[in-house]
Every structure is written in structure tokens, then in C-alpha cells.
Design a protein around this motif. Structure first.
Motif, short mmCIF file in Angstrom:
data_model
loop_
_atom_site.label_atom_id
_atom_site.label_comp_id
_atom_site.label_asym_id
_atom_site.label_seq_id
_atom_site.Cartn_x
_atom_site.Cartn_y
_atom_site.Cartn_z
N TYR A 240 0.82 -1.11 -0.17
CA TYR A 240 0.10 0.10 -0.10
C TYR A 240 0.79 1.12 0.11
O TYR A 240 0.40 2.12 -0.71
N GLN A 241 1.99 1.19 0.71
CA GLN A 241 2.74 2.55 0.75
C GLN A 241 3.43 2.67 -0.48
O GLN A 241 3.54 3.80 -0.84
N LEU A 242 3.85 1.60 -1.20
CA LEU A 242 4.43 1.78 -2.34
C LEU A 242 3.57 2.11 -3.36
O LEU A 242 3.84 3.11 -4.25
N PHE A 243 2.30 1.68 -3.28
CA PHE A 243 1.01 2.00 -4.22
C PHE A 243 0.90 3.64 -4.07
O PHE A 243 0.72 4.41 -5.10
N ARG A 244 0.97 4.24 -2.75
CA ARG A 244 0.59 5.58 -2.32
C ARG A 244 1.57 6.24 -3.22
O ARG A 244 1.38 7.42 -3.51
N LYS A 245 2.76 5.87 -2.97
CA LYS A 245 4.14 6.83 -3.52
C LYS A 245 3.81 6.93 -4.91
O LYS A 245 3.90 7.91 -5.42
N ASP A 246 3.66 5.78 -5.77
CA ASP A 246 3.52 5.63 -7.13
C ASP A 246 2.22 6.58 -7.57
O ASP A 246 2.46 7.34 -8.45
N HIS A 247 1.31 6.44 -6.90
CA HIS A 247 0.08 7.15 -7.09
C HIS A 247 0.39 8.78 -6.96
O HIS A 247 -0.32 9.61 -7.66
N LYS A 248 0.93 9.11 -5.95
CA LYS A 248 1.23 10.63 -5.75
C LYS A 248 1.77 11.28 -6.85
O LYS A 248 1.78 12.36 -7.16
N GLU A 249 2.92 10.35 -7.45
CA GLU A 249 3.82 10.62 -8.44
C GLU A 249 2.95 10.91 -9.74
O GLU A 249 3.12 11.77 -10.58
N LEU A 250 2.10 9.88 -10.05
CA LEU A 250 1.08 9.89 -11.05
C LEU A 250 0.13 11.31 -10.99
O LEU A 250 0.27 12.02 -12.09
N LEU A 251 -0.39 11.65 -9.87
CA LEU A 251 -1.10 12.94 -9.70
C LEU A 251 -0.30 13.99 -9.79
O LEU A 251 -0.82 14.97 -10.62
N LYS A 252 0.92 13.96 -9.51
CA LYS A 252 1.78 15.29 -9.57
C LYS A 252 2.07 15.63 -11.09
O LYS A 252 2.29 16.68 -11.53
N ARG A 253 2.48 14.49 -11.81
CA ARG A 253 2.73 14.52 -13.18
C ARG A 253 1.53 14.64 -14.08
O ARG A 253 1.71 15.84 -15.00
N TYR A 254 0.32 14.31 -13.71
CA TYR A 254 -0.85 14.70 -14.36
C TYR A 254 -1.35 16.00 -14.06
O TYR A 254 -1.53 16.84 -15.24
N ARG A 255 -1.21 16.57 -12.95
CA ARG A 255 -1.50 18.14 -12.52
C ARG A 255 -0.47 19.06 -13.25
O ARG A 255 -0.94 20.28 -13.57
N GLU A 256 0.96 18.64 -13.46
CA GLU A 256 1.81 19.72 -14.13
C GLU A 256 1.58 19.61 -15.63
O GLU A 256 2.25 20.33 -16.31
N LEU A 257 0.89 18.76 -16.17
CA LEU A 257 0.72 18.70 -17.59
C LEU A 257 -0.03 19.80 -18.11
O LEU A 257 -1.14 19.96 -17.62
N PRO A 258 0.58 20.57 -19.17
CA PRO A 258 -0.31 21.67 -19.45
C PRO A 258 -1.61 21.39 -20.68
O PRO A 258 -1.26 20.27 -21.34
N GLY A 259 -2.39 22.38 -20.79
CA GLY A 259 -3.39 21.97 -21.95
C GLY A 259 -4.48 20.90 -21.67
O GLY A 259 -4.77 20.62 -22.53
N LYS A 260 -4.69 20.43 -20.35
CA LYS A 260 -5.71 19.68 -20.25
C LYS A 260 -7.23 19.97 -20.36
O LYS A 260 -8.05 19.24 -20.79
N GLY A 261 -7.37 21.26 -20.21
CA GLY A 261 -8.74 21.73 -20.67
C GLY A 261 -9.44 21.68 -19.32
O GLY A 261 -9.23 21.37 -18.12
N VAL A 262 -10.92 22.07 -19.81
CA VAL A 262 -11.95 22.30 -18.81
C VAL A 262 -12.59 20.99 -17.83
O VAL A 262 -12.97 20.93 -16.93
N LYS A 263 -12.03 19.90 -18.29
CA LYS A 263 -12.50 18.59 -17.76
C LYS A 263 -11.56 17.96 -17.13
O LYS A 263 -11.67 16.66 -16.69
N ALA A 264 -10.44 18.84 -16.90
CA ALA A 264 -9.16 18.02 -15.93
C ALA A 264 -9.51 17.45 -14.61
O ALA A 264 -9.25 16.24 -14.54
N ASP A 265 -10.29 18.13 -13.83
CA ASP A 265 -10.67 17.54 -12.63
C ASP A 265 -11.75 16.45 -12.66
O ASP A 265 -11.73 15.51 -11.75
N ALA A 266 -12.69 16.40 -13.60
CA ALA A 266 -13.73 15.70 -13.85
C ALA A 266 -13.42 14.42 -14.16
O ALA A 266 -13.79 13.26 -13.55
N VAL A 267 -12.39 14.17 -15.14
CA VAL A 267 -11.66 13.33 -15.77
C VAL A 267 -10.83 12.33 -14.68
O VAL A 267 -11.03 11.30 -14.47
N LEU A 268 -10.29 13.25 -13.67
CA LEU A 268 -9.43 12.71 -12.80
C LEU A 268 -10.30 12.27 -11.72
O LEU A 268 -9.88 11.11 -11.19
N LEU A 269 -11.51 12.83 -11.44
CA LEU A 269 -12.35 12.07 -10.44
C LEU A 269 -13.00 10.86 -10.67
O LEU A 269 -13.03 9.93 -10.04
#
Length: 614
Positions: free
Chosen positions: A434-463
Motif C-alpha cells: 500500500y505504501q508503495l502504491f501511494r508513493k507511485d499514485h502521488k507521483e502520477l497525480l503530480k505529473r498529471y497536474r503539471e501537464l499543460p493544456g488539459k482543458g476544462v474537464k481535467a478535474d472531472a476526468v481525474l475524479l
């Protein structure tokens, strides 16, 4: 565009035959429908075999074109049209109308002669009357068709309700063409009482009235009064014989050195005047006529004549308004679509960005619509425009959201590839997984949020992405033996809180987006209202100018009648002028009140649209 490549040769616009009567040619309408430029329409009328076609060919700067007859038979039947690039007004088309010769004894149909003359008057912005010899009583009698205009042309569709109202003929000057009298084979000297006079003075002297009340004098004056009142903008040109009478049969074949030099100078002066001073064709309300509208105008008048009715200017303008306003809606929507497609790069980063682009494109579109549209029934067409633009805006919003969704989903698929491999390999199902999963998961979210040009559905798709992984997280927590039950419960709650916070954020964004869309719709309404009010006030100003023009021309005629000693006729003209002034004030008040009523009705309709959008 077709508007820049007009017809290269004359073609029949309105055919005149004994079997069918007056028939408009569909091919000519097709050609006119491709001319979107304003048109200057010059028509020529006159007795048959008087050289009308030769003058029109010279106006086209050609030796050949309209048919020149060499016999005693009339060559031109009906009305022939020649569309050309205007030699003096860039962006305009010169339309020459060569009409069937009047008074052809072989034809023996004076009724059709009158309709041909009426159509020449109604369709042209400059009317040339062509005659031979001198402007004497016989020449005047040959122009007797002018007397019939009061019977063969109506300004208003509804019958007049009061004797106190002005007659339609009192307002003919509002839409009648400028008048040019071309006198051919003129051999006299331009002198009066021993003094030289101009061609215009020669015409005005011929139009002077005679004192007296006998039937002969009344008939003498009646035609001259009609010409003076209906055609206040008058010009005269005289032409000496162009060549020896034996050479007249082949006039179009003669070289310049075979044509009389004085005649050539006169023709050049005549052509320059027509090119430089002929106005653009308009109809009451100041509406500029394009090739498309000229075709519709011709069609409307010919249909009226064929049905046995009298051509009505008001009905024709209403028909033009419907056609033009329908086209204006189509053209405006097409412009909006083109501008949006050109300027919007999907997905936009925010909804505000897209709505701002929409507002810019809508403003340009409205400017085009208002420039093209007639004010007649404009509110109906503006509502159509609003509906269509809202539908198009909705499609752009939907497409923008879809583009954002596709980009975000693709980004998450790409970013989660490493984790998916780890999941399939069972890496996260071991102690400490679980700890390893959370570490990889946080990195995924960090890279996703830093990605430019995602548009108006960025949060909805992430949800949706997080909600889709909810069971996976629970399974990883359950199988991680390094965590106590209390820790698993706490971690599960944290996971749910993360999803709940994101869900609230998405809801806030949706509510904000709804509010922004309604604010944008309200801003659109403000822009529509502003443009409509401006259009209607401009229309009132144009009608005021038209009214003042009529008053000014009536004043000039009143003064001329007083100078000539016709005080009773001058008093009548003063009465007409006073009624025009009263009518002008009344019309202005009606227009301004009507404008506010139209805007009020539109406001109610907009409220319905706004309600449906909520």
C-alpha cells in the motif's frame, strides 16, 4: 468570387412575347444571385430604332454587345441585361438594361410598352430616355408613359384611408431614378433669344409650363409637371449625327476616323457623366441593392404584372427584406462558425477563454448581420440568429469538453502504464504494498497536474479515474499484512476524503461554469440589444433624411413654379411639403416607439431562452 467576374455579354433578363407576355429568365436570376456587390443600374428607354443599344454598348466600353438593328424592325425584345465591373467605383457592379423599343407598330401592344417602361423606372438608379431630333411637343407626346406611372405604380400595399393623405405619386421622387434625356441627331444650335444655353437649360426650357386652362394647355402641362415632379434630378445630352446616313446601318463597324469627331466627344462626355454620377440602386429605407436583390426585385415586379396587379414598392421591399434577412442570418452564422473554427484551439484551458472567443466572434457576426439586414421584421430574424448561434456555441462547448476529456483520459492512460504493470505483477499485494502504491499514485497525480493544456474537464476526468480505482485501493489495503486493521480503516477514510474533496471541487467548477454561461448569455443579449437599437435608430435617421430630401425637392419645385407665375400650383406644392413634414414627425415617433416595443418583445423571448438554458 462570382461577384468579381460578372457576365461577359448581354443576356435576356425579362422576355416579352405575344404568347407568354413578360417572363423573367431564370439564367439571368442565377447570374444576379452570384453578384453580392452593390449595383449601379442604368436603363435606357425610348422609341424603337433610335440607337439606344449603341449608347449602351459605349457605356460598356465595347463596340458590340447589345444588338443594333439595321432595319426598321425593333431588335431588342423585353429587357436585356449586361453586368460589368464598374469603371469608376471599385467593389461595385454596373448593370446595363437595354429595353425594347417603344411604339413598335408591328408589335401593336401599347400595354406591354407601358410595363416595359415601368420596369425600367422601377429597376434602375439612372434612367436614360433616348429620342431623335429635338425636344418638342411631339417628343414630349412620345414620353406619355410617364403619365401612366401614377396608375401603374403603387408605393403602399394598403389602400389610402383618407383624402388628406399624400398620394403615392407625391413620394415617387423617393425611389425613382435620376433622369437623363439623350437627344440624338440634334442639328440645332443651343441658343435662346440670341444667347447660348446649356443642354440642361435646353431641357428645362422645354419643361416650362404654359399659362391657361384650356384642355390643350392642361394636356401640355400635365406631362411636363409629371416629369418635373417625378424626376427632379435631370440631365440632358444632345448628339449630332454620328456619320453620313448611308453609314448608319453599320455604325458599330465604323472605325473612329469614320465617325464624326464631335459626336465622339459628345458620347465620351455622356459616358463619363453616367459612370461618375449614377448612384447605387436603393429602395425606400436607404437599403442598398446588390445583384442578388436586383434579381429578387425584378422577379417580384414581373410576378405582380403577370398576376394582373399593379407593382407595389412596399410589397417588393418586404419581399426583399425577407430574402435579405434570411440570407443575412445564414451568412452571419457561417461567419461565426468560420471565426470560431479559426480562433478556438481545443481544448481551451478554461471556460472563460472559450466564452471570450465566442463573444468576440459573436460581435463581429452581429456587425455583419446588422449591416446586411433590413429593419423590416428584423426582430424575428434576430431571434433566429440568437437561437442558431446558441446552438453553435453549445456545440463548441460540447466539443471543447470532449477534446479535454479525450486528452485527459489519454494522459492518465499514459501516466498510469507503469502502475498498471505493477498491479498485474502483484507488486502492490505484498506486505508494504500500500505504501508503495501511494508513493507511485502521488507521483502520477503530480505529473498529471503539471501537464499543460488539459482543458476544462481535467478535474472531472481525474475524479472518474480515482473513483474507478476505489475497489483496487480497497483490495491493496486488505492484502497489505504490514498494516493493522485500525491503520487500514484510517487509510481508507483518507482515500475517500481525497475523492470527496475532488468531487466538491468539480461541483464548484460546474456551478461556476453554469453561472459563467448565463453571464455570457446575458452579455450576448446586451450586445444584441445595443446593435438592434443602433440599427433601428439609424433606420429612423435614414427615413428622416429621405423625408427631408423630398421636402427639399418639393421646395425647389415650389420656387420654380412661383418664378414661372403658377402661384396656385406652388400653393399645392407647399401643401404637399407641409404634409410631408407632419408625416415625417409622426413616422419618427412611431419608429422610436416601435423600436422599444421590439426590444421589449425580444427581452421576453430572451428570458425564455435563458430559462431553458438554466
Amino acid at each position: 468570387m462570382a461577384a468579381e467576374t460578372p457576365v461577359s455579354e448581354p443576356m435576356c433578363l425579362i422576355e416579352n412575347s405575344q404568347e407568354k407576355g413578360l417572363v423573367i429568365h431564370q439564367e439571368a436570376l442565377r447570374v444576379l444571385s452570384e453578384i453580392t456587390q452593390p449595383v449601379v443600374v442604368v436603363a435606357i428607354a425610348g422609341l424603337y430604332r433610335t440607337g439606344k443599344s449603341y449608347l449602351m454598348n459605349r457605356l460598356a466600353r465595347e463596340r458590340r454587345g447589345f444588338s443594333l438593328g439595321s432595319s426598321v424592325q425593333s431588335q431588342t425584345k423585353g429587357i436585356w441585361m449586361w453586368c460589368l465591373l464598374h469603371p469608376c467605383q471599385p467593389g461595385h457592379t454596373l448593370v446595363l438594361l437595354d429595353t425594347e423599343g417603344l411604339g413598335d407598330v408591328e408589335k401593336g401592344d401599347t400595354q406591354n410598352d407601358m410595363w416595359i417602361f415601368v420596369l425600367a423606372v422601377l429597376l434602375s438608379s439612372t434612367l436614360i430616355y433616348n429620342s431623335k431630333g429635338t425636344i418638342d411637343q411631339q417628343a414630349m407626346e412620345q414620353l406619355h408613359y410617364v403619365l401612366k406611372l401614377t396608375e401603374l405604380v403603387k408605393l403602399k400595399a394598403a389602400p389610402q384611408s383618407s383624402e388628406d393623405e399624400l398620394k403615392d405619386s407625391d413620394k415617387f421622387i423617393l425611389f425613382f431614378p435620376t433622369f437623363v434625356w439623350a437627344v440624338r441627331d440634334f442639328t440645332l444650335q443651343l441658343r435662346r433669344n440670341g444667347q447660348p444655353i446649356s443642354e440642361d437649360q435646353y431641357l428645362e426650357n422645354a419643361l416650362k409650363l404654359k399659362a391657361g386652362t384650356s384642355p390643350e394647355i392642361q394636356r401640355y402641362n400635365q406631362l411636363r409637371e409629371c416629369i418635373r415632379q417625378f424626376f427632379p434630378g435631370r440631365k440632358c445630352f444632345v448628339f449630332c449625327p454620328p456619320a453620313n446616313w448611308r453609314e448608319m446601318d453599320r455604325l458599330q463597324e465604323l472605325q473612329d476616323d469614320e465617325i464624326d469627331a464631335e459626336f465622339q466627344k459628345q458620347v465620351e462626355k455622356f459616358c463619363c457623366h453616367i459612370w461618375e454620377t449614377s448612384p447605387v440602386k436603393t429602395v425606400p429605407g436607404g437599403h442598398i441593392i446588390t445583384g442578388i436583390l436586383l434579381g429578387k426585385l425584378a422577379e417580384t415586379y414581373v410576378e405582380a404584372i403577370r398576376s394582373g396587379a399593379v407593382p407595389c414598392v412596399e410589397s417588393a421591399v418586404l419581399a426583399l427584406a425577407e430574402a435579405q434577412n434570411t440570407a443575412a442570418v445564414t451568412e452571419a452564422v457561417a461567419l461565426y462558425q468560420a471565426l470560431m473554427a479559426q480562433r478556438v484551439r481545443m481544448p481551451t484551458e478554461t471556460l472563460e477563454e472559450l466564452l471570450e472567443l465566442h463573444s468576440q466572434c459573436e460581435k463581429e457576426m452581429l456587425e455583419l448581420f446588422m449591416a446586411r439586414a433590413f429593419e423590416d421584421d428584423i426582430s424575428t430574424f434576430q431571434l433566429q440568429l440568437l437561437h442558431q448561434v446558441e446552438e453553435n456555441k453549445g456545440k463548441f462547448l460540447k466539443d471543447n469538453e470532449q477534446a479535454s476529456r479525450e486528452k485527459c483520459e489519454a494522459a492518465l492512460r499514459h501516466l498510469s502504464q507503469g502502475m498498471e504493470r505493477q498491479i498485474r505483477a502483484g507488486v502492490y499485494r505484498a506486505p508494504g504494498g500500500y505504501q508503495l502504491f501511494r508513493k507511485d499514485h502521488k507521483e502520477l497525480l503530480k505529473r498529471y497536474r503539471e501537464l499543460p493544456g488539459k482543458g476544462v474537464k481535467a478535474d472531472a476526468v481525474l475524479l472518474e479515474f480515482l473513483q474507478g480505482r476505489k475497489k483496487l485501493v480497497e483490495n491493496i489495503l486488505t492484502t497489505d499484512l504490514s498494516l493493522t486493521q485500525e491503520e487500514k480503516k484510517m487509510k481508507s477514510a483518507q482515500e475517500q476524503n481525497e475523492i470527496d474533496e475532488l468531487k466538491k471541487k468539480v461541483q464548484r467548477k460546474e456551478e461556476a461554469a453554469k453561472k459563467q454561461k448565463l453571464q455570457n448569455l446575458s452579455r450576448s443579449w446586451d450586445e444584441y440589444t445595443k446593435c438592434l437599437r443602433k440599427k433601428l435608430h439609424l433606420s429612423s435617421e435614414i427615413q428622416l433624411e429621405e423625408n427631408q430630401k423630398m421636402i427639399r425637392l418639393k421646395t425647389e419645385e415650389e420656387e420654380a413654379l412661383r418664378r414661372e407665375g403658377f402661384d396656385e400650383k406652388a400653393k399645392h406644392m407647399q401643401m404637399v411639403k407641409e404634409k410631408l413634414e407632419e408625416e415625417g414627425k409622426s413616422k419618427m415617433n412611431k419608429i422610436l416607439k416601435g423600436a422599444e416595443l421590439i426590444i421589449s418583445v425580444l427581452a421576453t423571448a430572451f428570458s425564455v431562452i435563458r430559462f431553458l438554458r438554466i
